[in-house]
Design a protein around this motif. Sequence first.
Motif, mmCIF file in Angstrom:
data_model
loop_
_atom_site.group_PDB
_atom_site.id
_atom_site.type_symbol
_atom_site.label_atom_id
_atom_site.label_comp_id
_atom_site.label_asym_id
_atom_site.label_seq_id
_atom_site.Cartn_x
_atom_site.Cartn_y
_atom_site.Cartn_z
ATOM 1 N N LYS A 40 -3.280 -4.985 -47.932
ATOM 2 C CA LYS A 40 -3.763 -5.981 -48.896
ATOM 3 C C LYS A 40 -3.675 -7.380 -48.300
ATOM 4 O O LYS A 40 -2.860 -7.630 -47.410
ATOM 5 C CB LYS A 40 -2.921 -5.947 -50.174
ATOM 6 N N ASP A 42 -4.205 -11.617 -49.728
ATOM 7 C CA ASP A 42 -4.578 -12.579 -50.769
ATOM 8 C C ASP A 42 -4.654 -13.966 -50.170
ATOM 9 O O ASP A 42 -3.631 -14.541 -49.810
ATOM 10 C CB ASP A 42 -3.545 -12.557 -51.911
ATOM 11 N N TYR A 44 -7.054 -17.935 -49.945
ATOM 12 C CA TYR A 44 -7.913 -18.892 -50.653
ATOM 13 C C TYR A 44 -8.660 -19.736 -49.631
ATOM 14 O O TYR A 44 -8.088 -20.112 -48.612
ATOM 15 C CB TYR A 44 -7.055 -19.795 -51.554
ATOM 16 N N THR A 152 -14.683 -12.270 -62.057
ATOM 17 C CA THR A 152 -14.331 -11.678 -60.765
ATOM 18 C C THR A 152 -15.490 -10.809 -60.312
ATOM 19 O O THR A 152 -16.239 -10.286 -61.130
ATOM 20 C CB THR A 152 -13.067 -10.795 -60.829
ATOM 21 N N THR A 172 -12.102 -8.779 -53.915
ATOM 22 C CA THR A 172 -12.353 -9.297 -55.259
ATOM 23 C C THR A 172 -12.201 -10.808 -55.187
ATOM 24 O O THR A 172 -11.160 -11.313 -54.770
ATOM 25 C CB THR A 172 -11.361 -8.687 -56.263
ATOM 26 N N THR A 173 -13.276 -11.533 -55.581
ATOM 27 C CA THR A 173 -13.255 -12.988 -55.443
ATOM 28 C C THR A 173 -13.260 -13.675 -56.805
ATOM 29 O O THR A 173 -13.762 -13.135 -57.787
ATOM 30 C CB THR A 173 -14.461 -13.496 -54.638
ATOM 31 N N GLY A 185 -10.741 -17.695 -54.456
ATOM 32 C CA GLY A 185 -9.686 -16.720 -54.202
ATOM 33 C C GLY A 185 -10.282 -15.437 -53.664
ATOM 34 O O GLY A 185 -11.267 -14.942 -54.196
ATOM 35 N N HIS A 187 -9.207 -11.624 -52.678
ATOM 36 C CA HIS A 187 -8.155 -10.626 -52.765
ATOM 37 C C HIS A 187 -8.693 -9.338 -52.160
ATOM 38 O O HIS A 187 -9.446 -8.607 -52.794
ATOM 39 C CB HIS A 187 -7.729 -10.466 -54.214
ATOM 40 N N LYS A 189 -8.599 -5.626 -50.607
ATOM 41 C CA LYS A 189 -7.921 -4.339 -50.499
ATOM 42 C C LYS A 189 -8.644 -3.531 -49.431
ATOM 43 O O LYS A 189 -9.828 -3.232 -49.563
ATOM 44 C CB LYS A 189 -7.951 -3.597 -51.836
#
Lengths: 194, 194, 194
Positions: A40, A42, A44, A152, A172-173, A185, A187, A189
């Motif tokens: 994962k 995360d 920005y 999202t 996922t933005t 953002g 994210h 996976k």
Amino acid sequence: MKKTQSSHSFLLLFITTTFFFTSSMAASSPKKTPLTPCKKLDLYFHDILYDGHNAANATSVIVASPVAGSSSSGTRTSLSPNFHFGDMIIFDDPVTLDKNIRSKPVGRAQGSYIFDAKSTYSVWLGFAFVLNSTDYKGSITFAGAEPVTLKTRDVPVVGGTGDFFMHRGIATTTDEVVDGHLCVGVHVKFYECY
Amino acid sequence: MKKTQSSHSFLLLFITTTFFFTSSMAASSPKKTPLTPCKKLDLYFHDILYDGHNAANATSVIVASPVAGSSSSGTRTSLSPNFHFGDMIIFDDPVTLDKNIRSKPVGRAQGSYIFDAKSTYSVWLGFAFVLNSTDYKGSITFAGAEPVTLKTRDVPVVGGTGDFFMHRGIATTTDEVVDGHLCVGVHVKFYECY
Amino acid sequence: MKKTQSSHSFLLLFITTTFFFTSSMAASSPKKTPLTPCKKLDLYFHDILYDGHNAANATSVIVASPVAGSSSSGTRTSLSPNFHFGDMIIFDDPVTLDKNIRSKPVGRAQGSYIFDAKSTYSVWLGFAFVLNSTDYKGSITFAGAEPVTLKTRDVPVVGGTGDFFMHRGIATTTDEVVDGHLCVGVHVKFYECY
């Protein structure tokens, strides 16, 4: 021996099933939905569009649009009307671990987005994270639709290098205006690692 | 029968372990780093940017830039200042087996690159090798960041057709000026073949 | 017991073979050509290029070209000569289940194509199907060369989201003029599903 034999038969059936199950998965790859990502991330990134007056701070610039050029200076300083349909923006945005643009950057988000919807706001994203931090070194390629009116949205991650060698996954933005600029953002996976 | 039973138990444990190990690999795909590519490819392509005076020989052309247009002819014949940030180039470059642009071409490198860095030279690559030789027929899609100031850099190979059906891998690229033009070496290692 | 022992040995050999066979496939991934796609999709999208007089119906627009701009209105209303080399078009095309543009749309084809050949017609495609129908919800990313002079051509499908989460495959495309507009048939075979 009766019991042992039947036990053997059961085993053989079990093994055979295992064999065909796993080999057919490898061959035609109808994979099952994975529940757990193998990695994962995360992050920005921060986008400040050039508007003719912010050359020092701007991180992105309009480079193409449906209108070819103006008779004046010819510098592209504003997005097109009608959902910006047809505008292309090239960006070199700092990437941080949180939403603060002044946080220490861990890399750059570099590439382009194009507005490709006539009756809503939506973009095609083609860009890479080029990371160079203590934790991660390498690049990640994103390519796909980002319907930005959704809170999202999912964007395919189609490749990577370095620490992300051959990776694939889903990002996922989210969008947010932070301190007057666009903070995206991301994210990620990863479901295929190496 | 005691020994046989324990032997069964061991077998069952072994099979069960095998089953869960292999099926979990297929499901969440945390693959191990492969040491051996399943296919390799070493090719070169040759880029000659249109400068207003080389229409016959040029293989690429500037099509977008931060400045929308000039009041004169309007033909795009020079890259932007400041690391060419915001310039987009479309190319149709011959692909050869060695660094000699006059060698028999085995295909074309077709697509675009955009300069997407404000403080160094770096590009986003989106292009395909379209190969049509005795040895290879098919296309290969490249997409990702290429930090061209590095002596070598890795670019994701995200798909292919024909002889490269569904392939994925990594291309290591190099730049060299040969006979006055840009010669890009592309050394592809495929890690997923079919 | 002799027979049982040899049966065990056979089983063990079989299991061990299975184990190494499946694990080595997962590690270096030299997959065999799959004969059967795990999913198929047959869709059509409809492209009407803006020509200066069809703003209401047009679904795509020229946004970049080798010539930077004209001194008149500056609106991009015609493709470049010489196989349109260097032209970039952004599109937002309706997707239908058949060749009729008036059929109920199941989604949009959004992205761009660029003409990237000097001596024939050929394009680079970077776009997504964004589907929102009873049968399918999600996006599919296409990226690669489309030599449009061929009757059919294969384009890599490099990712997806929603119902097409992590999918990969090959799209065979066709062109047809239907009711005066370009109708592109897209026949996707997915070989990696989840």
